[in-house]
Design a protein around this motif. Structure first.
Motif, PDB file in Angstrom:
ATOM      1  N   SER A  12       0.822  -1.715  -0.131  1.00 35.00           N
ATOM      2  CA  SER A  12       0.318  -0.299   0.190  1.00 35.00           C
ATOM      3  C   SER A  12       1.575   1.023  -0.497  1.00 35.00           C
ATOM      4  CB  SER A  12      -0.592  -0.548   1.114  1.00 35.00           C
ATOM      5  OG  SER A  12      -0.102   0.493   2.552  1.00 35.00           O
ATOM      6  N   ARG A  13       0.211   2.268  -0.314  1.00 34.86           N
ATOM      7  CA  ARG A  13       0.532   3.478   0.073  1.00 34.86           C
ATOM      8  C   ARG A  13       1.568   3.981   1.292  1.00 34.86           C
ATOM      9  NH1 ARG A  13      -0.630   8.322  -4.153  1.00 34.86           N
ATOM     10  NH2 ARG A  13       1.510   9.111  -3.638  1.00 34.86           N
ATOM     11  N   VAL A  14       2.096   5.522   1.499  1.00 34.71           N
ATOM     12  CA  VAL A  14       2.949   5.272   2.827  1.00 34.71           C
ATOM     13  C   VAL A  14       2.490   6.741   2.688  1.00 34.71           C
ATOM     14  CG1 VAL A  14       4.194   6.265   4.334  1.00 34.71           C
ATOM     15  CG2 VAL A  14       4.366   3.353   3.327  1.00 34.71           C
ATOM     16  N   ALA A  15       2.319   7.586   3.860  1.00 38.35           N
ATOM     17  CA  ALA A  15       1.535   8.696   3.936  1.00 38.35           C
ATOM     18  C   ALA A  15       2.379   9.530   4.385  1.00 38.35           C
ATOM     19  CB  ALA A  15      -0.052   9.311   3.784  1.00 38.35           C
ATOM     20  N   ALA A  30      -7.025  14.809   7.211  1.00 41.18           N
ATOM     21  CA  ALA A  30      -5.892  14.771   6.315  1.00 41.18           C
ATOM     22  C   ALA A  30      -5.683  13.281   6.359  1.00 41.18           C
ATOM     23  CB  ALA A  30      -4.679  15.530   7.228  1.00 41.18           C
ATOM     24  N   LEU A  31      -5.779  12.376   6.916  1.00 43.16           N
ATOM     25  CA  LEU A  31      -6.298  11.154   7.238  1.00 43.16           C
ATOM     26  C   LEU A  31      -6.842   9.924   6.088  1.00 43.16           C
ATOM     27  CD1 LEU A  31      -6.064  10.186  10.911  1.00 43.16           C
ATOM     28  CD2 LEU A  31      -3.906  10.637   8.889  1.00 43.16           C
ATOM     29  N   LYS A  32      -7.988  10.603   6.102  1.00 39.57           N
ATOM     30  CA  LYS A  32      -9.191  10.135   5.298  1.00 39.57           C
ATOM     31  C   LYS A  32      -8.792  10.695   4.136  1.00 39.57           C
ATOM     32  CE  LYS A  32     -13.495  10.995   8.053  1.00 39.57           C
ATOM     33  NZ  LYS A  32     -14.609  11.414   8.152  1.00 39.57           N
ATOM     34  N   LEU A  33      -7.659  11.888   3.569  1.00 39.80           N
ATOM     35  CA  LEU A  33      -7.843  12.298   1.833  1.00 39.80           C
ATOM     36  C   LEU A  33      -6.513  10.952   1.905  1.00 39.80           C
ATOM     37  CD1 LEU A  33      -7.490  13.881   0.062  1.00 39.80           C
ATOM     38  CD2 LEU A  33      -6.055  15.058   0.947  1.00 39.80           C
ATOM     39  N   GLY A  34      -5.545  10.607   2.886  1.00 43.50           N
ATOM     40  CA  GLY A  34      -4.457  10.017   2.120  1.00 43.50           C
ATOM     41  C   GLY A  34      -4.980   8.132   2.324  1.00 43.50           C
ATOM     42  N   TRP A  35      -6.123   8.408   2.675  1.00 45.44           N
ATOM     43  CA  TRP A  35      -6.460   6.637   2.928  1.00 45.44           C
ATOM     44  C   TRP A  35      -7.581   6.465   1.587  1.00 45.44           C
ATOM     45  CZ3 TRP A  35      -6.625   2.511   6.692  1.00 45.44           C
ATOM     46  CH2 TRP A  35      -7.741   1.472   6.549  1.00 45.44           C
ATOM     47  N   GLY A  87      -4.978   5.822  -1.026  1.00 47.18           N
ATOM     48  CA  GLY A  87      -4.577   4.578  -1.180  1.00 47.18           C
ATOM     49  C   GLY A  87      -3.363   4.169   0.117  1.00 47.18           C
ATOM     50  N   ALA A  88      -3.373   5.465   1.349  1.00 45.13           N
ATOM     51  CA  ALA A  88      -2.391   4.852   1.953  1.00 45.13           C
ATOM     52  C   ALA A  88      -2.557   4.400   2.871  1.00 45.13           C
ATOM     53  CB  ALA A  88      -2.247   6.191   2.317  1.00 45.13           C
ATOM     54  N   ARG A  89      -2.257   3.623   3.752  1.00 45.30           N
ATOM     55  CA  ARG A  89      -2.470   2.552   4.547  1.00 45.30           C
ATOM     56  C   ARG A  89      -1.559   2.436   6.165  1.00 45.30           C
ATOM     57  NH1 ARG A  89      -5.630   2.851   2.283  1.00 45.30           N
ATOM     58  NH2 ARG A  89      -7.594   1.883   0.939  1.00 45.30           N
ATOM     59  N   THR A  90      -0.164   3.472   5.379  1.00 45.60           N
ATOM     60  CA  THR A  90       0.677   3.529   6.902  1.00 45.60           C
ATOM     61  C   THR A  90       0.928   5.104   6.524  1.00 45.60           C
ATOM     62  OG1 THR A  90       2.310   1.520   6.195  1.00 45.60           O
ATOM     63  CG2 THR A  90       2.925   3.437   6.648  1.00 45.60           C
TER      64      THR A  90
END
Length: 271
Positions: free
Chosen positions: A32-35, A108-113, A116-119
């Motif tokens: 997964s992607r990292v944010a 910001a966390l919702k936007l990242g999730w 595709g971010a999971r970390t």
């Protein structure tokens, strides 16, 4: 003000998820992607590491910290009531109303999730206002309950969470009183096992108000594991310790919810 957001950003996408470096019950790695998320709180003069290939998201005044550190921001989100410099313009900026239900960090966390971010590596969310700190810890618990992982950095400490799985720490040399603390988060935690620490637990239950897990320690040169069969654990450890890998005992579904872009319906307009 443009937002550059897709329909998935607005609505959230329900899917199975696992953090980078996570493994599901099959043992297969879940990519997964990292944010990197920069919030508006205290940074304690600590450096900010940008993981390779990470998307960088500034939550409100976190943009000031990114600008000061020379970090390029991919997305900026918030009501921008705490920013000192100019508000960034362009399609990668999402300006939200101040009377919303979600704090800017959650947005910001919702936007990242939703991208595709999971970390999530989160700076500027510990210290300062205690209510913001408590909120941030609950948010990494929410991320864990959806199969991702979040790391909060501040004042030489990292806070993370794990749900229905385990955190594994590589063996390392420790400083005196290299403290590790474990708490049930959001409810009781069942089947808690801690190995490689000064005080070990085996298949214990921690209720939501227990402080039994306070002030444990890594053992120098020994690998360590913190596992929970059912429930969510919040875990604090020194920043100098290696970041753990996470193992999940089953797949997860769900997301962090839709971005909150409207004025709260709970808002009371007084006379």
């Amino acid at each position: 003000m443009g937002n550059g957001l897709t329909e998935a950003d607005q609505a959230g996408a329900t899917r199975e998820a696992g953090g980078t470096g996570a493994t599901g019950e099959s043992g297969d790695s879940v990519e997964s992607r990292v944010a990197l998320v920069l919030a508006a709180g205290d940074y304690y003069g600590e450096s900010i590491a940008v993981p390779d290939g990470a998307m960088v998201i500034a939550a409100d005044g976190g943009y000031d910290h990114a600008r000061a550190a020379g970090i390029r921001v991919d997305y900026a989100v918030g009501d921008f009531d705490s920013i000192v410099g100019s508000v960034p313009e362009g399609e990668a900026t999402l300006r939200l109303p101040p009377q919303k239900d979600d704090p800017d960090l959650f947005s910001a966390l919702k936007l990242g999730w939703n991208r595709g971010a999971r970390t999530f590596h989160i700076h500027g969310a510990l210290g300062g206002r205690i209510d913001h700190t408590m909120s941030a810890i609950r948010l990494v618990g929410l991320i864990a309950s959806r199969g991702g992982i979040g790391f909060l950095y501040g004042d030489g400490t990292v806070v993370t969470a794990v749900a229905d799985g385990a955190l594994s720490f590589a063996a390392h040399e420790t400083n005196p009183q290299s403290m590790v603390s474990v708490f049930a988060l959001g409810g009781d935690a069942h089947g808690v096992t801690e190995t490689g620490l000064r005080y070990e637990l085996s298949d214990a239950n921690l209720d939501a108000l227990s402080v039994l897990g306070l002030s444990n320690e890594f053992r120098s040169g020994a690998p360590a594991s913190i596992a929970v069969r059912h429930g969510v654990l919040a875990v604090t450890f020194p920043r100098l310790a290696p970041l753990p890998t996470v193992r999940h005992d089953h797949g997860f579904s769900g997301d962090l919810g839709a971005l909150d872009t409207q004025v709260s319906r709970f808002l009371h307009h007084g006379q």
